[in-house]
Design an enzyme around this catalytic site. Structure first.
Site, PDB file in Angstrom:
ATOM      1  N   GLU A  85      10.588  38.355  37.478  1.00 52.76           N
ATOM      2  CA  GLU A  85      10.400  39.190  36.298  1.00 52.76           C
ATOM      3  C   GLU A  85       9.585  38.414  35.258  1.00 52.76           C
ATOM      4  OE1 GLU A  85      14.202  40.117  34.209  1.00 52.76           O
ATOM      5  OE2 GLU A  85      15.145  39.250  35.971  1.00 52.76           O
TER       6      GLU A  85
ATOM      7  N   CYS B 222      16.776  41.007  37.671  1.00 52.04           N
ATOM      8  CA  CYS B 222      17.346  39.923  38.485  1.00 52.04           C
ATOM      9  C   CYS B 222      17.766  40.385  39.881  1.00 52.04           C
ATOM     10  CB  CYS B 222      18.536  39.297  37.767  1.00 52.04           C
ATOM     11  SG  CYS B 222      18.146  38.797  36.096  1.00 52.04           S
TER      12      CYS B 222
ATOM     13  N   HIS C 226      25.459  37.057  40.368  1.00 49.35           N
ATOM     14  CA  HIS C 226      24.286  36.759  39.546  1.00 49.35           C
ATOM     15  C   HIS C 226      24.839  36.138  38.256  1.00 49.35           C
ATOM     16  CE1 HIS C 226      20.990  36.946  36.881  1.00 49.35           C
ATOM     17  NE2 HIS C 226      21.559  37.861  36.115  1.00 49.35           N
TER      18      HIS C 226
END
Ligand code: CAA
Length: 405
Positions: A79, A111, A233
Protein backbone atom coordinates in the site's frame (compact mmCIF):
# COMPACT_ATOMS: atom_id res chain seq x y z
CA UNK A 1 -0.69 -33.09 -1.99
CA UNK A 2 -0.19 -30.06 0.23
CA UNK A 3 0.63 -26.52 -0.94
CA UNK A 4 1.94 -23.56 1.05
CA UNK A 5 4.93 -21.60 2.31
CA UNK A 6 8.17 -23.38 1.43
CA UNK A 7 10.59 -20.55 2.35
CA UNK A 8 10.10 -17.27 4.19
CA UNK A 9 12.31 -14.32 5.13
CA UNK A 10 11.94 -10.71 6.21
CA UNK A 11 14.00 -7.58 5.71
CA UNK A 12 14.05 -4.40 7.78
CA UNK A 13 15.97 -1.21 6.98
CA UNK A 14 19.06 -0.34 9.02
CA UNK A 15 17.56 2.38 11.24
CA UNK A 16 15.16 2.29 14.13
CA UNK A 17 13.75 4.62 16.75
CA UNK A 18 13.40 3.66 20.38
CA UNK A 19 9.81 4.47 21.27
CA UNK A 20 10.67 5.51 24.80
CA UNK A 21 12.62 8.37 23.22
CA UNK A 22 9.68 9.23 21.00
CA UNK A 23 7.40 9.22 24.06
CA UNK A 24 9.71 11.64 25.82
CA UNK A 25 9.78 13.97 22.81
CA UNK A 26 5.98 13.87 22.50
CA UNK A 27 5.51 14.35 26.27
CA UNK A 28 3.81 10.98 26.68
CA UNK A 29 4.29 8.37 29.37
CA UNK A 30 6.66 5.75 27.81
CA UNK A 31 4.41 3.03 29.31
CA UNK A 32 1.64 4.16 27.02
CA UNK A 33 3.78 3.15 24.03
CA UNK A 34 5.51 0.05 25.44
CA UNK A 35 2.59 -1.34 27.48
CA UNK A 36 -0.59 0.44 26.32
CA UNK A 37 0.24 0.10 22.59
CA UNK A 38 2.80 -2.66 23.11
CA UNK A 39 5.61 -1.40 20.84
CA UNK A 40 9.30 -0.99 21.74
CA UNK A 41 10.91 0.22 18.51
CA UNK A 42 9.93 1.17 14.99
CA UNK A 43 11.94 0.55 11.84
CA UNK A 44 12.75 3.61 9.74
CA UNK A 45 13.55 3.45 6.05
CA UNK A 46 16.06 5.81 4.42
CA UNK A 47 15.10 6.94 0.90
CA UNK A 48 17.30 4.31 -0.77
CA UNK A 49 15.39 1.52 0.97
CA UNK A 50 12.11 1.92 -0.88
CA UNK A 51 9.54 -0.87 -1.21
CA UNK A 52 11.36 -2.43 -4.17
CA UNK A 53 14.79 -2.51 -2.50
CA UNK A 54 13.36 -3.90 0.76
CA UNK A 55 11.39 -6.62 -1.05
CA UNK A 56 14.41 -7.59 -3.17
CA UNK A 57 16.52 -7.86 -0.01
CA UNK A 58 13.89 -10.04 1.66
CA UNK A 59 13.61 -12.36 -1.34
CA UNK A 60 17.23 -12.59 -2.46
CA UNK A 61 18.47 -15.05 0.20
CA UNK A 62 15.50 -17.36 -0.44
CA UNK A 63 16.11 -18.09 -4.09
CA UNK A 64 18.24 -20.93 -5.43
CA UNK A 65 19.12 -20.91 -9.14
CA UNK A 66 16.50 -23.66 -9.74
CA UNK A 67 13.78 -21.55 -8.16
CA UNK A 68 14.34 -18.76 -10.66
CA UNK A 69 13.42 -21.18 -13.47
CA UNK A 70 10.47 -22.68 -11.59
CA UNK A 71 8.77 -19.43 -10.52
CA UNK A 72 5.84 -18.62 -12.80
CA UNK A 73 4.48 -15.62 -10.93
CA UNK A 74 5.91 -12.71 -8.93
CA UNK A 75 3.10 -11.26 -6.83
CA UNK A 76 3.80 -8.01 -4.99
CA UNK A 77 1.49 -6.68 -2.29
CA UNK A 78 1.86 -3.11 -1.05
CA UNK A 79 0.00 0.00 0.00
CA UNK A 80 3.09 2.17 -0.54
CA UNK A 81 3.06 2.02 -4.33
CA UNK A 82 4.79 4.82 -6.25
CA UNK A 83 3.33 3.99 -9.65
CA UNK A 84 -0.32 3.64 -10.60
CA UNK A 85 0.47 1.71 -13.76
CA UNK A 86 3.65 -0.33 -13.61
CA UNK A 87 3.62 -3.05 -11.00
CA UNK A 88 6.40 -3.15 -8.40
CA UNK A 89 6.54 -6.88 -9.18
CA UNK A 90 8.06 -6.14 -12.60
CA UNK A 91 11.14 -4.56 -10.96
CA UNK A 92 11.47 -7.57 -8.66
CA UNK A 93 11.17 -9.99 -11.55
CA UNK A 94 14.18 -8.29 -13.13
CA UNK A 95 16.29 -7.66 -10.00
CA UNK A 96 15.93 -11.28 -8.89
CA UNK A 97 16.51 -12.80 -12.33
CA UNK A 98 13.24 -14.76 -12.58
CA UNK A 99 12.70 -16.65 -15.86
CA UNK A 100 11.05 -14.45 -18.52
CA UNK A 101 7.88 -16.50 -19.15
CA UNK A 102 6.35 -15.40 -15.85
CA UNK A 103 3.59 -13.09 -14.66
CA UNK A 104 4.38 -10.09 -12.44
CA UNK A 105 1.56 -8.12 -10.84
CA UNK A 106 0.80 -5.87 -7.88
CA UNK A 107 -1.98 -6.43 -5.36
CA UNK A 108 -3.86 -3.80 -3.38
CA UNK A 109 -6.32 -3.93 -0.53
CA UNK A 110 -4.55 -2.30 2.42
CA UNK A 111 -2.85 -4.78 4.75
CA UNK A 112 -4.91 -7.69 3.39
CA UNK A 113 -3.24 -7.62 -0.06
CA UNK A 114 -0.46 -10.09 0.82
CA UNK A 115 -3.06 -12.68 1.72
CA UNK A 116 -4.85 -12.24 -1.60
CA UNK A 117 -1.47 -12.84 -3.27
CA UNK A 118 -0.79 -15.91 -1.12
CA UNK A 119 -4.21 -17.36 -1.95
CA UNK A 120 -3.70 -16.81 -5.67
CA UNK A 121 -0.25 -18.39 -5.39
CA UNK A 122 -1.61 -21.47 -3.60
CA UNK A 123 -4.45 -21.93 -6.10
CA UNK A 124 -1.97 -21.69 -8.97
CA UNK A 125 0.36 -24.29 -7.48
CA UNK A 126 -2.53 -26.66 -6.64
CA UNK A 127 -3.17 -26.83 -10.40
CA UNK A 128 0.55 -26.97 -11.34
CA UNK A 129 2.37 -28.70 -8.47
CA UNK A 130 5.74 -28.67 -10.24
CA UNK A 131 5.80 -24.85 -10.42
CA UNK A 132 6.43 -22.14 -7.77
CA UNK A 133 5.26 -18.59 -7.00
CA UNK A 134 7.16 -15.76 -5.30
CA UNK A 135 5.03 -13.58 -3.02
CA UNK A 136 6.37 -10.24 -1.73
CA UNK A 137 4.92 -7.82 0.78
CA UNK A 138 6.67 -4.49 1.31
CA UNK A 139 5.55 -1.25 2.95
CA UNK A 140 6.56 1.94 4.69
CA UNK A 141 3.90 2.95 7.15
CA UNK A 142 3.49 6.72 7.69
CA UNK A 143 1.21 8.78 9.86
CA UNK A 144 1.60 12.47 10.72
CA UNK A 145 4.41 13.65 13.02
CA UNK A 146 2.98 14.00 16.54
CA UNK A 147 -0.29 12.30 15.48
CA UNK A 148 -1.70 9.48 17.61
CA UNK A 149 -0.80 7.04 14.82
CA UNK A 150 2.88 8.11 14.81
CA UNK A 151 3.90 5.42 17.30
CA UNK A 152 2.40 2.71 15.04
CA UNK A 153 4.67 3.36 12.03
CA UNK A 154 7.26 0.91 10.69
CA UNK A 155 8.99 -0.30 7.51
CA UNK A 156 9.93 -3.67 6.12
CA UNK A 157 9.27 -6.52 3.72
CA UNK A 158 8.43 -10.20 3.95
CA UNK A 159 9.01 -12.58 1.03
CA UNK A 160 7.90 -16.16 0.65
CA UNK A 161 8.10 -18.90 -1.90
CA UNK A 162 4.93 -20.94 -2.41
CA UNK A 163 5.31 -24.52 -3.61
CA UNK A 164 3.82 -28.00 -3.42
CA UNK A 165 4.92 -30.11 -0.44
CA UNK A 166 6.13 -26.99 1.40
CA UNK A 167 8.83 -27.15 4.07
CA UNK A 168 7.27 -24.69 6.51
CA UNK A 169 3.50 -24.26 6.44
CA UNK A 170 0.84 -26.02 4.34
CA UNK A 171 -2.11 -23.70 3.65
CA UNK A 172 -5.58 -25.25 3.68
CA UNK A 173 -7.85 -24.56 0.72
CA UNK A 174 -10.59 -23.93 3.27
CA UNK A 175 -10.63 -20.30 4.43
CA UNK A 176 -13.23 -17.66 5.18
CA UNK A 177 -13.15 -14.09 3.82
CA UNK A 178 -15.27 -11.04 4.62
CA UNK A 179 -15.71 -7.66 2.90
CA UNK A 180 -17.47 -4.51 4.13
CA UNK A 181 -17.15 -0.99 2.63
CA UNK A 182 -15.79 1.17 5.49
CA UNK A 183 -13.62 4.25 6.12
CA UNK A 184 -11.39 3.24 8.99
CA UNK A 185 -8.05 3.86 7.26
CA UNK A 186 -7.37 4.90 3.67
CA UNK A 187 -4.89 6.91 1.61
CA UNK A 188 -6.08 8.87 -1.44
CA UNK A 189 -3.41 9.07 -4.16
CA UNK A 190 -2.49 12.71 -3.43
CA UNK A 191 -1.46 12.03 0.20
CA UNK A 192 1.81 10.63 1.61
CA UNK A 193 0.23 9.95 5.00
CA UNK A 194 -2.78 7.76 5.60
CA UNK A 195 -6.11 9.08 6.83
CA UNK A 196 -7.24 7.10 9.82
CA UNK A 197 -10.08 6.97 12.29
CA UNK A 198 -7.99 5.23 14.96
CA UNK A 199 -10.70 4.27 17.45
CA UNK A 200 -13.09 3.09 14.74
CA UNK A 201 -10.32 1.07 13.06
CA UNK A 202 -9.64 -0.76 16.33
CA UNK A 203 -13.32 -1.50 16.79
CA UNK A 204 -13.87 -2.65 13.22
CA UNK A 205 -10.85 -4.96 13.35
CA UNK A 206 -12.19 -6.64 16.49
CA UNK A 207 -15.78 -6.84 15.18
CA UNK A 208 -14.68 -8.49 11.96
CA UNK A 209 -12.44 -10.98 13.79
CA UNK A 210 -15.28 -11.95 16.16
CA UNK A 211 -17.64 -12.30 13.22
CA UNK A 212 -15.28 -14.46 11.14
CA UNK A 213 -14.49 -16.74 14.08
CA UNK A 214 -18.20 -17.17 14.82
CA UNK A 215 -18.95 -18.05 11.21
CA UNK A 216 -15.97 -20.41 10.95
CA UNK A 217 -17.17 -22.17 14.07
CA UNK A 218 -20.55 -22.80 12.39
CA UNK A 219 -18.88 -24.19 9.28
CA UNK A 220 -16.00 -26.23 10.73
CA UNK A 221 -16.02 -26.71 14.49
CA UNK A 222 -13.44 -29.47 14.28
CA UNK A 223 -10.76 -27.16 12.84
CA UNK A 224 -11.38 -24.53 15.52
CA UNK A 225 -10.97 -27.26 18.15
CA UNK A 226 -7.60 -28.17 16.64
CA UNK A 227 -6.19 -24.63 16.41
CA UNK A 228 -3.05 -24.25 18.49
CA UNK A 229 -2.24 -20.59 17.80
CA UNK A 230 -3.80 -17.62 16.05
CA UNK A 231 -1.61 -15.10 14.24
CA UNK A 232 -2.86 -11.60 13.61
CA UNK A 233 -2.20 -8.69 11.35
CA UNK A 234 -0.39 -6.53 13.92
CA UNK A 235 -0.55 -2.75 13.41
CA UNK A 236 0.77 -2.74 16.98
CA UNK A 237 1.33 -5.68 19.26
CA UNK A 238 -1.69 -5.21 21.51
CA UNK A 239 -4.19 -5.34 18.64
CA UNK A 240 -4.48 -9.13 18.36
CA UNK A 241 -4.81 -9.53 22.11
CA UNK A 242 -7.69 -7.05 22.12
CA UNK A 243 -9.35 -9.11 19.36
CA UNK A 244 -8.95 -12.35 21.34
CA UNK A 245 -10.44 -10.75 24.45
CA UNK A 246 -13.34 -9.37 22.41
CA UNK A 247 -13.96 -12.90 21.11
CA UNK A 248 -14.03 -14.25 24.66
CA UNK A 249 -16.45 -11.49 25.75
CA UNK A 250 -18.79 -11.79 22.79
CA UNK A 251 -18.92 -15.51 21.97
CA UNK A 252 -20.18 -17.71 24.79
CA UNK A 253 -19.62 -21.01 22.95
CA UNK A 254 -17.82 -23.37 25.36
CA UNK A 255 -15.21 -24.35 22.75
CA UNK A 256 -14.27 -20.70 22.18
CA UNK A 257 -14.12 -20.05 25.92
CA UNK A 258 -11.79 -23.03 26.36
CA UNK A 259 -9.52 -22.25 23.38
CA UNK A 260 -9.07 -18.50 23.97
CA UNK A 261 -6.96 -19.22 27.07
CA UNK A 262 -4.53 -21.31 24.99
CA UNK A 263 -4.44 -18.73 22.19
CA UNK A 264 -3.73 -15.94 24.69
CA UNK A 265 -0.95 -18.00 26.29
CA UNK A 266 0.75 -18.42 22.89
CA UNK A 267 0.07 -14.85 21.82
CA UNK A 268 3.18 -12.98 23.11
CA UNK A 269 5.58 -15.04 20.96
CA UNK A 270 3.66 -13.97 17.84
CA UNK A 271 4.48 -10.33 18.62
CA UNK A 272 8.21 -10.34 19.50
CA UNK A 273 9.42 -9.31 16.03
CA UNK A 274 6.58 -6.84 15.43
CA UNK A 275 7.35 -5.07 18.71
CA UNK A 276 10.80 -4.22 17.27
CA UNK A 277 9.71 -3.38 13.72
CA UNK A 278 6.29 -1.71 13.92
CA UNK A 279 3.50 -1.87 11.39
CA UNK A 280 4.70 -3.11 8.01
CA UNK A 281 1.12 -3.24 6.67
CA UNK A 282 0.96 -6.09 4.12
CA UNK A 283 3.81 -8.00 5.79
CA UNK A 284 2.74 -7.62 9.43
CA UNK A 285 0.74 -10.84 9.61
CA UNK A 286 3.60 -12.80 8.05
CA UNK A 287 6.16 -11.18 10.36
CA UNK A 288 3.99 -12.40 13.22
CA UNK A 289 4.07 -15.90 11.71
CA UNK A 290 7.90 -15.77 11.51
CA UNK A 291 8.02 -14.55 15.11
CA UNK A 292 6.04 -17.60 16.17
CA UNK A 293 8.17 -19.96 14.08
CA UNK A 294 11.24 -18.60 15.86
CA UNK A 295 9.97 -18.24 19.42
CA UNK A 296 7.15 -20.76 20.09
CA UNK A 297 8.73 -23.56 22.05
CA UNK A 298 5.59 -25.69 22.16
CA UNK A 299 5.14 -25.91 18.37
CA UNK A 300 5.09 -29.42 16.91
CA UNK A 301 4.79 -30.70 13.36
CA UNK A 302 1.17 -30.94 12.16
CA UNK A 303 0.01 -28.29 14.62
CA UNK A 304 -2.82 -26.28 13.09
CA UNK A 305 -2.34 -22.50 13.08
CA UNK A 306 -4.73 -19.74 12.06
CA UNK A 307 -3.77 -16.51 10.29
CA UNK A 308 -6.16 -13.56 10.65
CA UNK A 309 -5.54 -11.16 7.80
CA UNK A 310 -7.11 -7.70 8.08
CA UNK A 311 -7.02 -4.88 5.55
CA UNK A 312 -8.72 -1.59 6.32
CA UNK A 313 -11.45 -0.54 4.03
CA UNK A 314 -12.19 -3.44 4.84
CA UNK A 315 -11.38 -6.99 3.75
CA UNK A 316 -10.39 -9.79 6.12
CA UNK A 317 -9.74 -13.51 5.85
CA UNK A 318 -9.10 -16.36 8.22
CA UNK A 319 -6.59 -18.88 6.85
CA UNK A 320 -5.64 -22.24 8.31
CA UNK A 321 -2.12 -23.65 8.06
CA UNK A 322 -0.46 -26.87 9.13
CA UNK A 323 3.09 -26.78 10.47
CA UNK A 324 5.51 -29.06 8.61
CA UNK A 325 8.00 -31.49 10.11
CA UNK A 326 11.49 -29.93 10.41
CA UNK A 327 10.30 -26.42 9.55
CA UNK A 328 13.06 -24.84 11.72
CA UNK A 329 15.77 -26.20 9.38
CA UNK A 330 14.35 -24.06 6.57
CA UNK A 331 14.52 -20.76 8.45
CA UNK A 332 17.71 -18.69 8.64
CA UNK A 333 16.96 -17.52 12.17
CA UNK A 334 20.46 -16.25 12.87
CA UNK A 335 20.53 -13.90 9.86
CA UNK A 336 17.02 -12.66 10.56
CA UNK A 337 17.81 -11.77 14.17
CA UNK A 338 21.27 -10.39 13.32
CA UNK A 339 19.80 -7.78 10.99
CA UNK A 340 17.57 -6.54 13.82
CA UNK A 341 20.43 -6.44 16.31
CA UNK A 342 22.77 -4.66 13.92
CA UNK A 343 20.45 -1.75 13.21
CA UNK A 344 21.44 1.78 14.14
CA UNK A 345 19.33 3.76 16.61
CA UNK A 346 18.26 7.24 15.48
CA UNK A 347 17.58 10.25 17.66
CA UNK A 348 14.14 11.79 17.37
CA UNK A 349 15.67 14.73 15.46
CA UNK A 350 17.33 12.34 12.94
CA UNK A 351 14.05 10.45 12.54
CA UNK A 352 12.15 13.68 11.90
CA UNK A 353 14.71 14.71 9.31
CA UNK A 354 14.39 11.39 7.47
CA UNK A 355 10.60 11.63 7.72
CA UNK A 356 10.66 14.97 5.84
CA UNK A 357 12.91 13.72 3.02
CA UNK A 358 11.40 12.81 -0.32
CA UNK A 359 12.44 12.16 -3.89
CA UNK A 360 11.92 15.30 -6.02
CA UNK A 361 9.11 14.94 -8.56
CA UNK A 362 11.04 16.29 -11.58
CA UNK A 363 12.48 15.02 -14.85
CA UNK A 364 16.02 15.70 -13.62
CA UNK A 365 18.41 13.07 -12.41
CA UNK A 366 18.44 12.72 -8.63
CA UNK A 367 21.06 10.58 -6.93
CA UNK A 368 19.28 8.93 -4.02
CA UNK A 369 22.35 7.13 -2.69
CA UNK A 370 25.77 7.15 -4.32
CA UNK A 371 27.18 4.16 -2.44
CA UNK A 372 25.29 2.10 0.12
CA UNK A 373 27.20 1.19 3.26
CA UNK A 374 25.66 -2.27 3.55
CA UNK A 375 25.32 -5.21 1.16
CA UNK A 376 22.14 -5.75 -0.82
CA UNK A 377 19.82 -3.87 -3.14
CA UNK A 378 19.28 -0.14 -2.87
CA UNK A 379 17.70 2.65 -4.88
CA UNK A 380 20.61 4.42 -6.56
CA UNK A 381 18.95 7.16 -8.57
CA UNK A 382 15.81 8.42 -10.19
CA UNK A 383 16.14 9.82 -13.68
CA UNK A 384 13.27 10.93 -15.91
CA UNK A 385 10.86 9.42 -13.34
CA UNK A 386 12.57 6.03 -13.72
CA UNK A 387 14.03 4.23 -10.72
CA UNK A 388 17.41 2.49 -10.93
CA UNK A 389 18.69 0.02 -8.38
CA UNK A 390 22.12 -1.30 -7.50
CA UNK A 391 23.02 -4.60 -5.95
CA UNK A 392 25.88 -3.92 -3.54
CA UNK A 393 27.86 -7.12 -3.21
CA UNK A 394 29.51 -7.82 0.11
CA UNK A 395 33.03 -8.29 -1.24
CA UNK A 396 35.20 -8.03 -3.23
CA UNK A 397 33.39 -6.23 -6.09
CA UNK A 398 31.47 -3.39 -4.61
CA UNK A 399 28.97 -2.60 -7.32
CA UNK A 400 27.01 -4.07 -10.18
CA UNK A 401 24.38 -1.78 -11.53
CA UNK A 402 21.18 -3.44 -12.58
CA UNK A 403 19.26 -1.21 -14.91
CA UNK A 404 15.49 -1.38 -14.56
CA UNK A 405 13.06 0.46 -16.80
N1 CAA B 1 0.47 3.17 30.72
C1 CAA B 1 -0.07 2.03 30.20
N2 CAA B 1 -1.06 2.05 29.25
C2 CAA B 1 -1.50 3.27 28.84
C3 CAA B 1 -1.00 4.47 29.36
C4 CAA B 1 0.03 4.40 30.34
N3 CAA B 1 0.57 5.48 30.88
N4 CAA B 1 -1.64 5.49 28.75
C5 CAA B 1 -2.52 4.94 27.87
N5 CAA B 1 -2.45 3.61 27.94
C6 CAA B 1 -3.20 2.62 27.17
C7 CAA B 1 -4.67 3.00 26.99
O1 CAA B 1 -5.42 2.63 28.11
C8 CAA B 1 -4.99 2.19 25.74
O2 CAA B 1 -5.21 0.85 26.11
P1 CAA B 1 -6.46 0.02 25.49
O3 CAA B 1 -6.30 0.09 24.01
O4 CAA B 1 -6.29 -1.32 26.04
O5 CAA B 1 -7.68 0.75 25.94
C9 CAA B 1 -3.71 2.25 24.93
O6 CAA B 1 -2.68 2.65 25.83
C10 CAA B 1 -3.74 3.24 23.78
O7 CAA B 1 -4.15 4.48 24.31
P2 CAA B 1 -5.16 5.41 23.50
O8 CAA B 1 -6.32 4.63 23.04
O9 CAA B 1 -5.39 6.65 24.29
O10 CAA B 1 -4.20 5.73 22.26
P3 CAA B 1 -4.37 6.78 21.13
O11 CAA B 1 -5.75 7.34 21.06
O12 CAA B 1 -3.26 7.76 21.25
O13 CAA B 1 -4.12 5.93 19.77
C11 CAA B 1 -4.31 4.18 18.20
C12 CAA B 1 -4.01 4.55 19.65
C13 CAA B 1 -5.79 4.46 17.90
C14 CAA B 1 -3.99 2.72 17.95
C15 CAA B 1 -3.43 5.08 17.27
O14 CAA B 1 -2.09 4.78 17.48
C16 CAA B 1 -3.75 4.93 15.80
O15 CAA B 1 -4.67 5.57 15.28
N6 CAA B 1 -2.97 4.07 15.05
C17 CAA B 1 -3.16 3.88 13.63
C18 CAA B 1 -4.40 3.07 13.30
C19 CAA B 1 -4.27 1.62 13.72
O16 CAA B 1 -3.21 1.08 13.90
N7 CAA B 1 -5.43 0.96 13.83
C20 CAA B 1 -5.46 -0.46 14.14
C21 CAA B 1 -6.62 -1.19 13.48
S1 CAA B 1 -6.66 -0.85 11.72
C22 CAA B 1 -5.50 -1.92 11.04
O17 CAA B 1 -5.11 -2.86 11.65
C23 CAA B 1 -4.98 -1.61 9.66
C24 CAA B 1 -3.68 -0.95 9.77
O18 CAA B 1 -2.65 -1.60 9.72
C25 CAA B 1 -3.65 0.51 10.00
Amino acid sequence: MSVGIDRINFYVPRFYLDLRELAQARQQDPDKYTIGIGQDQMAIAPLEQDIIAMAANAAYPLLEEDDKDLIDMVLFATETSFDFSKAAAVYLHDLLGIQPYARAVEFKEACYAGTAALQMACDYVRLRPERKVLVLTSDISRYGLSSSGEVTQGAGAVAFVVSANPSILAISSQSLAYTSNQFDFWRPYYRREALVDGKFSNQLYQDIFVRLMGQFLNIDRETIAELETIHFHLPYSKMGMKALKALRDQNSDSLIQEKVDLWLERYPQTTYLGRRVGNIYTGSLYLSLISSLIYQESFEPSHKLALFSYGSGAVAELLIGELQDGYQKHLDIESMLDQLDQRQALTVAQYEQLYQESIPVTEDEFIVCQQATEPGFYLHRVDGHRRFYIFNKINPNPKTEIRVE
